[in-house]
Design an enzyme around this catalytic site. Structure first.
Site, short mmCIF file in Angstrom:
data_model
loop_
_atom_site.label_atom_id
_atom_site.label_comp_id
_atom_site.label_asym_id
_atom_site.label_seq_id
_atom_site.Cartn_x
_atom_site.Cartn_y
_atom_site.Cartn_z
CB ILE A 80 3.29 2.61 4.55
CG1 ILE A 80 2.58 3.70 5.23
CG2 ILE A 80 4.69 2.59 5.41
CD1 ILE A 80 1.84 3.37 6.75
N GLY A 90 0.82 -1.13 0.08
CA GLY A 90 -0.22 -0.05 0.00
C GLY A 90 0.88 1.28 0.17
CG ASP A 114 7.15 1.37 16.43
OD1 ASP A 114 7.52 1.75 17.35
OD2 ASP A 114 6.39 2.19 15.38
CD GLU A 151 -0.63 1.16 20.80
OE1 GLU A 151 0.05 2.22 21.18
OE2 GLU A 151 -0.55 0.50 19.79
CG HIS A 184 2.63 2.11 17.99
ND1 HIS A 184 1.36 1.83 18.41
CD2 HIS A 184 2.91 2.18 16.75
CE1 HIS A 184 0.67 1.84 17.09
NE2 HIS A 184 1.73 2.02 16.09
CB THR A 220 6.92 -0.07 11.18
OG1 THR A 220 6.83 -0.35 9.82
CG2 THR A 220 8.62 0.00 11.53
CB ALA A 221 2.53 -3.68 9.81
NE ARG A 222 -2.48 -1.14 13.37
CZ ARG A 222 -2.18 0.04 13.04
NH1 ARG A 222 -1.00 0.06 13.03
NH2 ARG A 222 -2.79 0.81 12.96
#
Length: 312
Positions: free
Chosen positions: A156, A154, A259, A264, A284, A233-235
């Site tokens: 990013i 996508g 990240d 969280e 994050h 760095t996604a989920r």
């Protein structure tokens, strides 16, 4: 309409006052908060009579949303929506809109920065220097010439590919659909297992869905070279995190930079990645730059303005 911004979003109080005056001139109430609170009680106190709410990545379960009976619209200052009970919103007619695109540059730059950190041992060597030691036998590796697998192409992922090509990397790409722009950049689409096997580094840029949860499974981690590196760095749940920690501990993977997690940060002290060797753990911050927050503020309140215009 009663508009509530649940958290500060990196916006100054002076800017909030400008927004308050703008909405008041149109007959709307606007309330903002300069502290971030994630507990359900505070969220309900702040949102219970809101028609429109602005929020970032604070979880909004049905137990909170159900106590906000007047809510009609959520302007989400975040790219992902997996922290919001969308089934509840759909059932109760609450329109939800994200802030797509605000952190494209921020996240792609961090992903490449983490690759450089892993390859050149930047974080590790900072600790060595502070301990009064010299280089010793430390020897880094270069990003130039490496094969990098980009999972998810996508906005990013595509921005990351542009940066990687500037570094002189060969890029393999995996996505559910192929994009001509990505192929035009010189990236080569392939299946995910081939990408995992052939890449020196793998960087993840996928949303979290039922299909992508644990897409980077124990079995796919086992396909990676023992010299390979993983950047997420996604989920967090896109990766089987306990399996990643085990691969690092057993030396089946050379390193990782993460990240995002199942929750969280702050992370519990026993989180498996905190004890994993050669693992950089960030709290994050991929989306968190001054530039991205300025873009985000513009997007989320433009969305509020558009919603208000649509219901006149």
């Amino acid at each position: 309409m009663n508009i509530v911004c649940v958290e500060p979003l990196g916006i100054s109080e002076a800017k909030f006052e400008e927004l308050k005056a703008e909405f008041a001139s149109q007959g709307h109430a606007f309330t903002y908060y300069m502290d971030r609170r994630e507990d359900a009680g505070t969220l309900v106190d702040r949102m219970h009579d809101a028609h429109i709410a602005v929020i970032s990545n604070i979880p909004l379960p049905a137990t909170v949303l159900g106590q906000c009976p007047d809510l009609k619209y959520l302007s989400v200052a975040f790219t992902g929506l997996d922290h919001i009970d969308q089934a509840y919103c759909h059932e109760h007619g609450v329109q939800v809109q994200n802030a797509a695109g605000y952190s494209t540059v921020a996240v792609s730059e961090l992903a490449v920065g983490l690759m450089l950190d892993l390859l050149r041992l930047i974080t590790a060597l900072d600790a060595v220097t502070r301990a009064g030691q010299g280089r010793g036998a430390f020897l880094g590796r270069e990003l130039h010439g490496k094969t990098v697998g980009v999972v998810g192409t996508g906005a990013i992922g595509t921005a990351t590919i542009r940066l990687l090509k500037a570094f002189g990397c060969k890029v393999l790409a995996y996505n559910r659909t192929r994009h001509h722009e990505v192929e035009g950049l010189g990236a080569i689409y392939t299946d995910l297992d081939t990408l995992m096997r052939e890449s020196d580094l793998v960087t993840l840029h996928l949303p979290l869905t039922a299909e992508t949860r644990h897409l980077i499974s124990r079995e796919r981690l086992a396909l990676m070279k023992p010299t390979a590196l993983l950047v997420n760095t996604a989920r967090g749940p896109v990766v089987d995190i306990p399996a990643l920690a085990e691969a690092l501990a057993e030396g089946r993977l050379a390193g990782a930079a993460v990240d995002v997690y199942e929750q969280e940060p702050p992370l519990p002290s026993g989180h498996p990645l905190l004890a994993a060797p050669n693992c950089i753990c960030l709290p994050h911050v991929g989306f968190a730059t001054r530039e991205a927050f300025d873009i985000r503020a513009g997007i989320v309140f433009d969305h509020v303005r558009a919603y208000l215009a649509s219901i006149k």
